[in-house]
Structure formats: C-alpha cells, structure tokens
Design a protein around this motif. Structure first.
Motif, PDB file in Angstrom:
ATOM      1  N   VAL A 154      49.781  35.500  50.061  1.00  0.00           N
ATOM      2  CA  VAL A 154      48.425  35.792  50.556  1.00  0.00           C
ATOM      3  C   VAL A 154      47.457  34.881  49.796  1.00  0.00           C
ATOM      4  O   VAL A 154      47.808  34.331  48.755  1.00  0.00           O
ATOM      5  N   ILE A 155      46.243  34.754  50.323  1.00  0.00           N
ATOM      6  CA  ILE A 155      45.196  34.096  49.543  1.00  0.00           C
ATOM      7  C   ILE A 155      44.618  35.160  48.605  1.00  0.00           C
ATOM      8  O   ILE A 155      44.138  36.199  49.057  1.00  0.00           O
ATOM      9  N   SER A 156      44.685  34.892  47.332  1.00  0.00           N
ATOM     10  CA  SER A 156      44.210  35.881  46.363  1.00  0.00           C
ATOM     11  C   SER A 156      42.710  36.100  46.495  1.00  0.00           C
ATOM     12  O   SER A 156      41.936  35.134  46.468  1.00  0.00           O
ATOM     13  N   PRO A 157      42.276  37.368  46.582  1.00  0.00           N
ATOM     14  CA  PRO A 157      40.831  37.625  46.593  1.00  0.00           C
ATOM     15  C   PRO A 157      40.187  37.356  45.230  1.00  0.00           C
ATOM     16  O   PRO A 157      38.983  37.248  45.111  1.00  0.00           O
ATOM     17  N   PHE A 158      41.031  37.214  44.208  1.00  0.00           N
ATOM     18  CA  PHE A 158      40.510  37.004  42.853  1.00  0.00           C
ATOM     19  C   PHE A 158      40.431  35.528  42.481  1.00  0.00           C
ATOM     20  O   PHE A 158      39.522  35.107  41.771  1.00  0.00           O
ATOM     21  N   THR A 159      41.405  34.739  42.914  1.00  0.00           N
ATOM     22  CA  THR A 159      41.436  33.329  42.489  1.00  0.00           C
ATOM     23  C   THR A 159      41.227  32.355  43.639  1.00  0.00           C
ATOM     24  O   THR A 159      41.007  31.170  43.413  1.00  0.00           O
ATOM     25  N   GLY A 160      41.333  32.836  44.878  1.00  0.00           N
ATOM     26  CA  GLY A 160      41.189  31.951  46.037  1.00  0.00           C
ATOM     27  C   GLY A 160      42.411  31.087  46.287  1.00  0.00           C
ATOM     28  O   GLY A 160      42.429  30.267  47.192  1.00  0.00           O
ATOM     29  N   GLU A 161      43.464  31.290  45.481  1.00  0.00           N
ATOM     30  CA  GLU A 161      44.690  30.498  45.679  1.00  0.00           C
ATOM     31  C   GLU A 161      45.789  31.373  46.272  1.00  0.00           C
ATOM     32  O   GLU A 161      45.722  32.598  46.199  1.00  0.00           O
ATOM     33  N   ARG A 162      46.823  30.704  46.810  1.00  0.00           N
ATOM     34  CA  ARG A 162      47.952  31.461  47.365  1.00  0.00           C
ATOM     35  C   ARG A 162      48.752  32.105  46.243  1.00  0.00           C
ATOM     36  O   ARG A 162      49.097  31.456  45.265  1.00  0.00           O
ATOM     37  N   VAL A 163      49.039  33.388  46.399  1.00  0.00           N
ATOM     38  CA  VAL A 163      49.896  34.091  45.429  1.00  0.00           C
ATOM     39  C   VAL A 163      50.900  34.928  46.209  1.00  0.00           C
ATOM     40  O   VAL A 163      50.733  35.163  47.405  1.00  0.00           O
ATOM     41  N   SER A 164      51.885  35.391  45.504  1.00  0.00           N
ATOM     42  CA  SER A 164      52.926  36.203  46.136  1.00  0.00           C
ATOM     43  C   SER A 164      52.338  37.465  46.763  1.00  0.00           C
ATOM     44  O   SER A 164      51.458  38.117  46.176  1.00  0.00           O
ATOM     45  N   ARG A 165      52.869  37.824  47.926  1.00  0.00           N
ATOM     46  CA  ARG A 165      52.470  39.096  48.544  1.00  0.00           C
ATOM     47  C   ARG A 165      52.826  40.274  47.640  1.00  0.00           C
ATOM     48  O   ARG A 165      52.232  41.346  47.731  1.00  0.00           O
ATOM     49  N   PHE A 166      53.794  40.092  46.759  1.00  0.00           N
ATOM     50  CA  PHE A 166      54.170  41.181  45.846  1.00  0.00           C
ATOM     51  C   PHE A 166      53.046  41.518  44.861  1.00  0.00           C
ATOM     52  O   PHE A 166      53.105  42.533  44.171  1.00  0.00           O
ATOM     53  N   LEU A 167      52.035  40.653  44.762  1.00  0.00           N
ATOM     54  CA  LEU A 167      50.910  40.928  43.841  1.00  0.00           C
ATOM     55  C   LEU A 167      49.661  41.384  44.590  1.00  0.00           C
ATOM     56  O   LEU A 167      48.597  41.522  44.001  1.00  0.00           O
ATOM     57  N   HIS A 168      49.795  41.602  45.889  1.00  0.00           N
ATOM     58  CA  HIS A 168      48.605  41.831  46.718  1.00  0.00           C
ATOM     59  C   HIS A 168      48.332  43.322  46.924  1.00  0.00           C
ATOM     60  O   HIS A 168      49.242  44.098  47.211  1.00  0.00           O
ATOM     61  N   VAL A 169      47.053  43.701  46.818  1.00  0.00           N
ATOM     62  CA  VAL A 169      46.645  45.066  47.157  1.00  0.00           C
ATOM     63  C   VAL A 169      46.265  45.069  48.637  1.00  0.00           C
ATOM     64  O   VAL A 169      45.437  44.273  49.082  1.00  0.00           O
TER      65      VAL A 169
ATOM     66  N   THR B 171      43.939  39.992  38.227  1.00  0.00           N
ATOM     67  CA  THR B 171      43.464  38.605  38.310  1.00  0.00           C
ATOM     68  C   THR B 171      44.331  37.705  37.435  1.00  0.00           C
ATOM     69  O   THR B 171      44.746  36.618  37.830  1.00  0.00           O
ATOM     70  N   LYS B 172      44.624  38.192  36.237  1.00  0.00           N
ATOM     71  CA  LYS B 172      45.487  37.425  35.320  1.00  0.00           C
ATOM     72  C   LYS B 172      46.864  37.204  35.928  1.00  0.00           C
ATOM     73  O   LYS B 172      47.432  36.115  35.856  1.00  0.00           O
ATOM     74  N   MET B 173      47.394  38.226  36.573  1.00  0.00           N
ATOM     75  CA  MET B 173      48.720  38.095  37.202  1.00  0.00           C
ATOM     76  C   MET B 173      48.655  37.086  38.354  1.00  0.00           C
ATOM     77  O   MET B 173      49.567  36.305  38.570  1.00  0.00           O
ATOM     78  N   HIS B 174      47.534  37.109  39.085  1.00  0.00           N
ATOM     79  CA  HIS B 174      47.375  36.149  40.185  1.00  0.00           C
ATOM     80  C   HIS B 174      47.258  34.725  39.642  1.00  0.00           C
ATOM     81  O   HIS B 174      47.794  33.784  40.246  1.00  0.00           O
ATOM     82  N   GLN B 175      46.562  34.564  38.539  1.00  0.00           N
ATOM     83  CA  GLN B 175      46.412  33.206  37.973  1.00  0.00           C
ATOM     84  C   GLN B 175      47.768  32.587  37.670  1.00  0.00           C
ATOM     85  O   GLN B 175      47.993  31.408  37.900  1.00  0.00           O
TER      86      GLN B 175
END
Ligand SMILES: Cc1cc2nc3c(=O)[nH]c(=O)nc-3n(C[C@H](O)[C@H](O)[C@H](O)COP(=O)(O)OP(=O)(O)OC[C@H]3O[C@@H](n4cnc5c(N)ncnc54)[C@H](O)[C@@H]3O)c2cc1C
Ligand code: SF4
Length: 510
Positions: free
Chosen positions: A68-83, A144-148
């Motif tokens: 997904v696009i992270s709402p916190f960092t604006g970058e793509r991150v794993s869906r496993f980290l997404h709320v 946010t840290k996990m998304h980074q």
C-alpha cells in the motif's frame, strides 16, 4: 538495539534485502541445546525465513495486492503494516493471504503483527478517549517507524498460562503471564514467557499484548508494548516440528517442501525494558478484553491463509491421482470436489467477514466478528478432512516411502525407480516428490501450520464457540419464529425496525 537504528535509515524492499536485514543480529536463540549464531544459515530455520521473504517478493511482483502507499511516509510499504480504512483494505488482506498460502504451502508468519496493529489502532484510540492517555499518538509514531523501514512485526499474545483455571494474579508463579516487574520514569520492565510465537525470530519487532480478559487485581499484567527482537533479556527457544531434521540431511526430496516452512518459538522475557514511547497500554486492565476481542476478530478471518495452503494440497492430491493413472475414477473426482468445497467454505466465510467490515471510532475498519469466528471454526476442522482425503488419494506410500538416499543409491536406486513407478510415462522421482509434499503437509513440518495451527492458532475451537454463542441473537431469532408461527402479535415491520442490531444489522447494512 541494532534493529532500531536500521529502521530509521534503511527501507527493505525485496526478499533478499529482508534476509540480509536478519544477519548480524545478536539474538539469543537456542535449538537442540545449542546457541544459533546465524539463523539465516541454519538449514532448519532458513525455510521459515524464505516464507517471510516471499511476502516482500510478492509486494514487488504484485504491488496492488501485497503493498500500500503508506499514509505516514507516502512510500510503498507491505500490506502487512497497513491499518485498514475501508472494506477493500480488509478484503485485499485476505486475497494476499490466500495468494501467499498458494505460493509457499505454509505459514508465512506476518498476520499476527498485521492484526495486532489493526486492533491496537482502534483500542488505543478508545482508551485515550476514555482516560486522556497518549497511547494512540505513540502507536502511530511507532507504526511510522515500521513503515520507514518496511519491517516485520510479530504479535506476542499467548502466555504460557500455567494453571488454566486461575487468573494471572492467582498463579503460584507470576511469570506464567507476562507482567510488569518495575516501573521507572523512562518506561517499564517486563518478565514472563510467550508460547508458540510465530515468526518471532524472523521479525524485527514484536508487539507484546495480554492474552485474556483481566481484572483489577491483574493490573500489572495489562501491558502492551513494542520490543525490538534483539532487546536485552530476551531468550528464544526454537520449537520442534514433526520431521524437522530432514532439512538437515542434505537432500531436497524427503523434506517435501524444501524451500518454505513455518516457525514457532518460546520467547522468554527476563526484565526486558520497554521505553515509554513504545508502551500502548500500562495498567488499563478494563481494555484487555476489548483488545483480545478485536484482535481475534481480525485474526480469525486471517485464517483464509489455509485456503491458499489447501489449494496446494488439493493440487498435490490431484497430481498423485494423475500419476497413479486414476484421475477419471468417479470417487477420485468426487473427493477432489469435496476437498475444494471445504476449502472454498473456509475462504468464503473469511472473505465475507471482511466484506461485512465497518468503521470503528478511530476510522480503522474491522471485519465482522460472527463470520470471522465461523471462518476460524471451520479451519479447526476442514483442513483435517482435506488432509484425510489427500492421504486417501495418496495411498499408503505417503507413510512408507523409502528415502531419497536409497533412490540415489547406485545399487538399489534402480530397484526403486522400477518399483515406485506409477503410470509408465511418469518419472518416479516426481511421484516421490508429490508423495513427500502430501506427507509434509499432513504429517510433517507443514502439518504444524496446516493442521495444528488451524486447530489452536487464534484460539482453540471452544474460544470461537463462545464468541458465536455470544453473538447469535437467539432472542431475535425466537421472535422471528413466533411471528411466523402466529404466536407473537407484533408485525414483521416492528422486528425489522426495532431488533435489527449486532450481527444482523451489519448483514443487512446498505
Ligand atoms: C502453530 C501455532 C502458532 C501460533 N502462533 C501464535 C503467535 O504467533 N502468537 C501468539 O500469541 N499465539 C500463537 N499461537 C497460540 C495460540 O493462540 C494458542 O495455542 C491457543 O490460544 C491455545 O492456547 P494453548 O496452546 O495454551 O492451549 P490451552 O490453553 O492449554 O488449551 C488446551 C485445551 O484446553 C482448553 N482450555 C484452556 N483453558 C481453559 C479453561 N480455562 N477452561 C476450560 N478449558 C480450557 C482449550 O479450549 C483447549 O481445548 C500459536 C499456536 C500454534 C499451535
Ligand atoms: S497461520 Fe495463517 S494467519 Fe497465522 S500467521 Fe500464519 S499465514 Fe498468517
């Protein structure tokens, strides 16, 4: 705290980068009475690492499905980290889980953390609303840290529990449940042990949570906090799986699934420090039940993963029937239909739970509790029946097949090539590989994930029956029956308007 440093500087994107991120960490892991220096190079551990790596590779292969696009960092991150913030998010979690089950044939270990984030997001919001605490903001900063770093986070809920009839504070040994041993201005220290921790050694962080409803006397057990897996004071004792040492024999056939496997370990906390910024509950015992209920609601429909694994087993059963020359026999076809019916029933209830999702006060979406429990309850039974049918189609060789070494032996190898052949045009080694895969999934290493985890993961069967019993709205159903039987004089308009609540309100929402 190497992991903390890494999280703020490096973002993991691929499976290979993920595997490299696990190297050089100072984890205290024991297996066969010895300390494991580098789990990434251990033949028994590596397949479980490969399974997690696949979650990264799928995100590269199919970004819409697994990232997904992270709402916190604006970058793509794993869906496993997404709320999840809408129904589609919930549904896509399930589709990703089925695909990963298909690709690995095992447990890929990341859903407990995902479901922990989702439940914590709303529970911390509601705790703060009631008590004026600051947990939700901390939780978002941690996320946010996990998304980074695009990191792997495990969920540590199940305590070892000691005497099951006693509450945490009543246990003779308080360490039977993880609890706070000391509070300072900077944070808290915890001790105790969590059992059966999926993918804990393959994670970068763990979120520690209470495992059950708590009372005021259990206040010190009401702790939720994030710990880096390499925190001082943590010991991991690796769990054995059936036939696990086959991966140390050097071959690839007898393991059944040479590339992928699951992982569980016991995690022991000996006065492990959690700084304030990573504490998301400290003493709010009255919110423990809400957390457990929300977590299990997400997690019980996450068990659609087993339908992906089931696809592999059905494929193996159909393949062995082909290799034995009997794919057209009516009872074989019927058994494959039955396996598919059971498998799709698991998927159907899980994904329906997601489609019935609805928003919590925090804005995070949660799936439907009733259907999530029905999904998981199916999972406690149906994989066993699918496994039984796979063994039926496999024949007795699934349990009596000679070893890979014998197949490769200069003298007796030719005998096995001759006598283990099915249809004349089928390669004997291929037939052995399929039989070993069925063995792996129904008796061996991945039977842990496909069968026993299906039984106990996210709570043993009775836990779902309790939840189903609580939500089944019997009074509403009795009224329906009595109106139609002419016993009640109220109209069906009354019942539609007045009694449409709980599960049925969500079923009929428009
Ligand atoms: C492969 C695997 C992976 C797992 N992964 C994770 C993970 O990543 N994170 C995590 O937190 N947990 C994990 N779990 C733990 C899982 O949630 C637990 O196994 C489950 O909640 C059951 O707990 P238990 O194993 O202690 O069994 P027990 O609680 O001992 O249950 C055994 C039986 O006793 C019954 N029972 C238990 N307590 C009572 C009681 N008070 N009264 C009456 N009957 C009772 C149960 O219904 C069951 O039939 C995993 C489990 C497995 C098997
Ligand atoms: S058992 Fe399924 S839901 Fe649980 S972590 Fe493994 S893959 Fe995910």
């Amino acid at each position: 705290m190497a992991t903390i440093e890494m999280s703020s500087t490096t973002k993991i994107n691929t499976g290979e980068e993920y595997i490299n991120s696990l190297k050089g960490r100072d984890l205290k892991i024991y297996l066969f009475g010895e300390k494991v220096e580098d789990p990434t190079e251990h033949p028994m551990i590596r397949p479980s690492i490969n399974a997690v790596a696949k979650t990264y590779d799928l995100a590269v292969m199919a970004p819409e499905l697994a990232s997904v696009i992270s709402p916190f960092t604006g970058e793509r991150v794993s869906r496993f980290l997404h709320v999840c913030t809408n129904v589609s998010d919930l549904v896509l979690q399930n589709k990703m889980q089925r695909k990963l089950g298909q690709l690995t044939g095992t447990c890929f270990q990341r859903c407990v953390g995902m479901d922990a984030f989702n439940s914590l997001y709303s529970v911390t919001f509601e705790m703060d609303e009631k008590n004026g605490t600051n947990y939700h903001k901390r939780m978002k900063a941690f996320l946010t840290k996990m998304h980074q770093g695009n990191l792997v986070v495990g969920g540590a809920m199940t305590d070892v529990k000691g005497d099951r009839s006693l509450a945490p504070h009543q246990q003779e040994d308080q360490d039977m449940f993880v609890h706070i041993t000391k509070r300072t201005d900077e944070g808290v220290y915890i001790s105790g042990a969590k059992a059966h921790q999926t993918g804990c050694i393959n994670s970068h962080w763990m979120v520690v949570m209470p495992t059950m409803r708590l009372k005021e006397a259990d206040k010190n057990f009401a702790i939720i906090g994030a710990v880096s897996v390499d925190s001082k004071g943590i010991t991991y004792i690796y769990g054995r799986q059936s036939c696990d040492t086959r991966s140390m024999e050097g071959g690839v056939i007898d393991v059944g699934n040479a590339t992928y496997g699951g992982q569980e370990a016991m995690v022991i906390f000996d006065n492990v420090f959690i700084p304030n910024e990573y504490i998301f509950m400290d003493g709010e015992f009255d919110f423990a039940a809400l957390l457990v209920e929300r977590f299990t609601t997400y997690h019980r429909r996450s068990y659609v993963c087993k339908s992906g694994v089931g696809d592999v087993l059905i494929g193996a059963a159909a393949s062995i029937a082909d290799m034995n020359g009997i794919p057209k026999a009516s009872h074989i076809k019927d058994k494959l239909v039955e396996m598919t019916h059971l498998n799709e029933t698991i998927y159907g209830t899980g994904i329906a739970s997601s489609y019935q999702g609805y928003p919590t006060k925090s804005g995070a979406y949660i799936c439907d509790e009733m259907l999530a429990n029905v999904c998981k309850h199916h999972v406690t039974k149906m994989p066993y029946e699918i496994g039984r049918l796979a063994q039926d189609l496999a024949g007795g060789l699934v349990a009596t097949l000679p070893s890979e070494q014998d197949l490769n032996h200069p003298e007796i190898g030719a005998l096995l090539q001759k006598y283990l052949r099915g249809k004349a045009d089928v390669n004997t080694e291929d037939r052995m590989r399929i039989l070993r895969l069925i063995e792996n999934m129904t008796l061996g290493r991945n039977a842990v994930g496909y069968l026993t985890e299906s039984m106990h993961g996210a709570g043993s069967p009775q836990a779902q029956r309790i939840q189903i019993g609580r939500s089944m709205q019997l009074e509403y159903k009795k009224r329906l029956a009595k109106i139609i039987a002419g016993i009640e004089i109220e109209t069906d308009k009354d019942i539609v308007i007045e009694e449409l609540s709980g599960y049925f309100a969500r079923v009929f929402k428009i």
